[in-house]
Design an enzyme around this catalytic site. Structure first.
Site, mmCIF file in Angstrom:
data_model
loop_
_atom_site.group_PDB
_atom_site.id
_atom_site.type_symbol
_atom_site.label_atom_id
_atom_site.label_comp_id
_atom_site.label_asym_id
_atom_site.label_seq_id
_atom_site.Cartn_x
_atom_site.Cartn_y
_atom_site.Cartn_z
ATOM 1 C CD GLU A 189 -2.715 -1.132 2.527
ATOM 2 O OE1 GLU A 189 -3.796 -1.729 2.497
ATOM 3 O OE2 GLU A 189 -2.257 -0.600 3.548
ATOM 4 C CB CYS A 248 -0.501 34.236 13.700
ATOM 5 S SG CYS A 248 -0.740 35.536 12.492
ATOM 6 C CD GLU A 249 1.464 27.498 15.500
ATOM 7 O OE1 GLU A 249 0.228 27.469 15.573
ATOM 8 O OE2 GLU A 249 2.198 26.587 15.921
ATOM 9 C CE1 TYR A 302 0.175 10.337 4.364
ATOM 10 C CE2 TYR A 302 2.407 9.958 3.586
ATOM 11 C CZ TYR A 302 1.170 9.471 3.949
ATOM 12 O OH TYR A 302 0.920 8.117 3.901
HETATM 13 N N1 LLP Z 1 -1.413 1.759 4.545
HETATM 14 C C1 LLP Z 1 -1.805 2.140 5.763
HETATM 15 C C2 LLP Z 1 -2.715 1.292 6.512
HETATM 16 C C3 LLP Z 1 -1.316 3.336 6.323
HETATM 17 O O1 LLP Z 1 -1.675 3.680 7.540
HETATM 18 C C4 LLP Z 1 -0.418 4.137 5.575
HETATM 19 C C5 LLP Z 1 0.093 5.394 6.118
HETATM 20 C C6 LLP Z 1 -0.070 3.717 4.281
HETATM 21 C C7 LLP Z 1 -0.574 2.515 3.806
HETATM 22 C C8 LLP Z 1 0.851 4.502 3.387
HETATM 23 O O2 LLP Z 1 2.115 4.626 3.912
HETATM 24 P P1 LLP Z 1 3.261 5.362 3.052
HETATM 25 O O3 LLP Z 1 3.617 4.473 1.901
HETATM 26 O O4 LLP Z 1 2.679 6.648 2.585
HETATM 27 O O5 LLP Z 1 4.352 5.557 4.006
HETATM 28 N N2 LLP Z 1 1.385 12.084 7.879
HETATM 29 C C9 LLP Z 1 2.600 11.318 7.973
HETATM 30 C C10 LLP Z 1 2.449 9.945 7.367
HETATM 31 C C11 LLP Z 1 1.347 9.144 7.989
HETATM 32 C C12 LLP Z 1 1.233 7.776 7.383
HETATM 33 C C13 LLP Z 1 -0.020 7.118 7.799
HETATM 34 N N3 LLP Z 1 -0.285 5.852 7.223
HETATM 35 C C14 LLP Z 1 3.739 12.088 7.308
HETATM 36 O O6 LLP Z 1 3.491 13.176 6.787
HETATM 37 O O7 LLP Z 1 4.879 11.641 7.332
#
Ligand code: LLP
Length: 432
Positions: A290, A361-362, A391
Site C-alpha cells: 500500500e 501566526c505562530e 502528506y
Molecule cells: N497503509 C496504511 C494502513 C497506512 O496507515 C499508511 C500510512 C499507508 C498505507 C501509506 O504509507 P506510506 O507508503 O505513505 O508511508 N502524515 C505522515 C504519514 C502518515 C502515514 C499514515 N499511514 C507524514 O506526513 O509523514
C-alpha cells in the site's frame, strides 16, 4: 539533484518535470503545488511491474490516498489500473467521482463509523480492512441488514518496530491500530470473523510504519504474518489467501537520504515470503503493498514567494514565504527535512543559512531550518520546496483562514490546474 525530474536551465532557474518553475510561479501565482504526472505514472508502474514479476502476477498495490487524493489523481490511477486504499468516505467519494472502479479499493481506518461501513458496502468496495472486534460485529450486522456479503481483511499488529518517527509507527503491539498477535487478540478476531455469515474473510493486513528505510522491516513483517496465517490454518482449518503488507517505503527528501530501489525491495520481500511459505508448507498468498508516499512524494513540489528577509545579528536569518504550516505542516509536526531552492538562482555564488518560515501566526510555523540560500535573496523571489507530493496537500488546513493553494499538473511541457485555488469566498463558504 535529489530527484531526476528536478533540474536547472540556462537561466539558472529550477526546472520541474522539464518546466521552468519561475515561469510557473508567475503564471499560476503562489503558493502553488506542482505535480509531475509522468512521475506518478512511472512510480505506479514500477511497483506494479516489480510486484507482478516477483509474485508471478499474484500481487498488486493499493495506492494509499491518504498521501494525496484528488479527482484527477484517481483518474490517473484508473487509467493505470492500480488498486487504492481509502480511509474515509471523502476519499471514496473522490474516487467514485473520478469514475474509479471501487471494487479495486480497500477501505481502511481504525474507527469506521456505521455510516462509513454502510457506504463502503453499498458502493461495492473490494475489501474492508476490519480494525477491531467492535467493527467486526458492527459490519456483520450492517451486511445482514443489507443482505450483502462483504470481503474483508483483518488488520493485525505484528509487533515490529520500523525505526521511524513515533507518529507514523504503527506495527507495534501498543498501537491504536489493529489486533496484536502477541496478545491473542488477532487469533480471537479471526476465529470470530470465520463465524460471520455475511463476511468473507480473505486475509490479513499489517502496516508497520511510514518513511521506512531500515533493513528487512517488510521481510520480518511478512515472516511474522505468514507464521500467523499458518498457525490459523492449523487452528481453524482455514487457509487465508491474501496478505497485505501495507505501505511505508521511505523517499528521498534530502541528499542525506538513501535512494531505495523499489524493485529490489520487492524482490527481497518476495524472497522472504517464499522462504517462509516453503518452510511452513503454506501456499504463497496474493500480496498487496500500500504505497502512498513513494508514489506521489517526488512527483510534487511547492512554490512560494518570498515576502521578507530578516537578519537578527548574532541570532539567525529568516526568509518568510506566502504559505507555511497550513500547506505543509510536516516540519512543525515531525521536523521533516526538505530540500529548498531559490528557484530563480539555483547555483548561487554566495549563500547564507536561513530559516524558511511561513506566514501563519505562530513561531512553530517553520518550513525548514538551516537552508543555504543566495545572500541576495529578496522580496518577490520564488522559493521551491521539493518532494512535497505526499502528506502536504493531504494535510493542508485552513489555519488563519489562508486559502489552500491549487494543484497544477505538469505533463509533456504543458500545465493544467487540477485542483483550483481556494478563494476567500470558499474560506467562509460553510459559515452561516
Ligand atoms: N497503509 C496504511 C494502513 C497506512 O496507515 C499508511 C500510512 C499507508 C498505507 C501509506 O504509507 P506510506 O507508503 O505513505 O508511508 N502524515 C505522515 C504519514 C502518515 C502515514 C499514515 N499511514 C507524514 O506526513 O509523514
Amino acid at each position: 539533484m535529489i530527484a531526476t525530474n528536478i533540474g536547472t536551465n540556462e537561466l539558472n532557474h529550477l526546472t520541474f518535470a522539464g518546466m521552468d518553475t519561475v515561469d510557473l510561479a508567475k503564471e499560476y501565482g503562489t503558493p502553488v503545488y506542482l505535480m509531475d504526472e509522468a512521475r506518478i505514472r512511472e512510480n505506479v508502474r514500477t511497483y506494479r511491474k516489480a510486484l507482478s514479476e516477483a509474485f508471478s502476477g499474484r500481487a498488486d498495490i493499493f495506492y494509499a490516498g491518504k498521501a494525496c487524493a484528488f479527482t484527477e489523481l484517481y483518474r490517473i490511477l484508473t487509467e493505470e489500473g492500480a488498486g487504492i486504499d481509502v480511509v474515509s468516505r471523502g476519499e471514496l467519494f473522490t474516487a467514485r467521482k473520478a469514475g474509479y472502479p471501487v471494487n479495486k479499493a480497500c477501505f481502511h481506518g481504525n474507527n469506521k463509523t456505521d455510516e462509513d461501513l454502510r457506504c463502503a458496502v453499498s458502493s461495492g468496495v473490494g475489501y474492508i480492512c476490519v480494525d477491531s472486534m467492535d467493527e467486526l460485529l458492527a459490519l456483520e450486522k450492517i451486511c445482514a441488514e443489507m443482505s450483502e456479503r462483504q470481503a474483508i481483511l483483518i488488520r493485525v499488529t505484528p509487533g515490529i518496530d520500523p525505526h521511524t518517527y513515533e507518529a507514523v509507527s504503527t506495527g507495534k503491539v501498543d498501537s491504536k491500530f489493529g489486533n496484536a498477535i502477541a496478545t491473542g487478540q488477532a487469533e480471537e478476531i479471526i476465529r470470530k470473523a470465520l463465524t460471520m455469515r455475511h463476511l468473507n474473510l480473505k486475509g490479513i493486513h499489517c502496516h508497520v510504519g511510514s518513511q521506512v528505510f531500515a533493513e528487512d522491516v517488510f521481510e520480518r513483517a511478512a515472516d511474522v504474518m505468514l507464521r500467523f496465517m499458518a498457525d490459523m490454518r492449523e487452528k481453524t482449518g482455514r487457509t487465508l489467501e491474501v496478505l497485505d503488507l501495507g505501505g511505508g517505503y521511505g523517499v528521498r527528501y534530502t541528499e542525506d537520504d538513501p535512494v531505495l530501489s523499489i524493485p529490489e525491495k520487492i524482490r527481497e520481500v518476495a524472497a522472504a515470503v517464499k522462504a517462509a511459505c516453503d518452510e511452513l508448507d503454506f501456499p504463497v498468498p496474493y500480496i498487496y503493498l500500500e504505497p502512498g508516499r513513494s508514489i506521489v512524494a517526488d512527483a510534487g513540489m511547492t512554490l512560494y514567494t518570498v515576502g521578507s528577509v530578516k537578519r537578527i545579528p548574532g541570532y539567525r536569518s529568516y526568509v518568510s514565504v506566502d504559505g507555511g504550516m497550513s500547506d505543509n505542516p510536516r516540519y512543525a509536526l515531525y521536523r521533516s527535512r526538505y530540500t529548498v531552492f531559490s528557484a530563480g538562482e539555483v547555483e548561487a555564488r554566495e549563500t547564507e543559512r536561513f530559516s524558511v518560515v511561513g506566514r501563519l501566526c505562530e513561531s512553530g510555523d517553520i518550513l525548514q531550518e538551516n537552508v543555504p540560500l543566495p545572500c541576495d535573496i529578496r522580496r518577490g523571489d520564488t522559493l521551491a520546496v521539493c518532494t512535497t507530493g505526499a502528506y502536504n496537500y493531504a494535510m493542508a488546513s485552513l489555519y488563519n483562514r489562508l486559502p489552500r493553494p491549487p494543484i497544477v499538473m505538469l505533463r509533456d511541457g504543458t500545465s493544467r490546474v487540477v485542483v483550483r485555488r481556494e478563494t476567500l469566498a470558499n474560506v467562509a463558504d460553510l459559515d452561516v
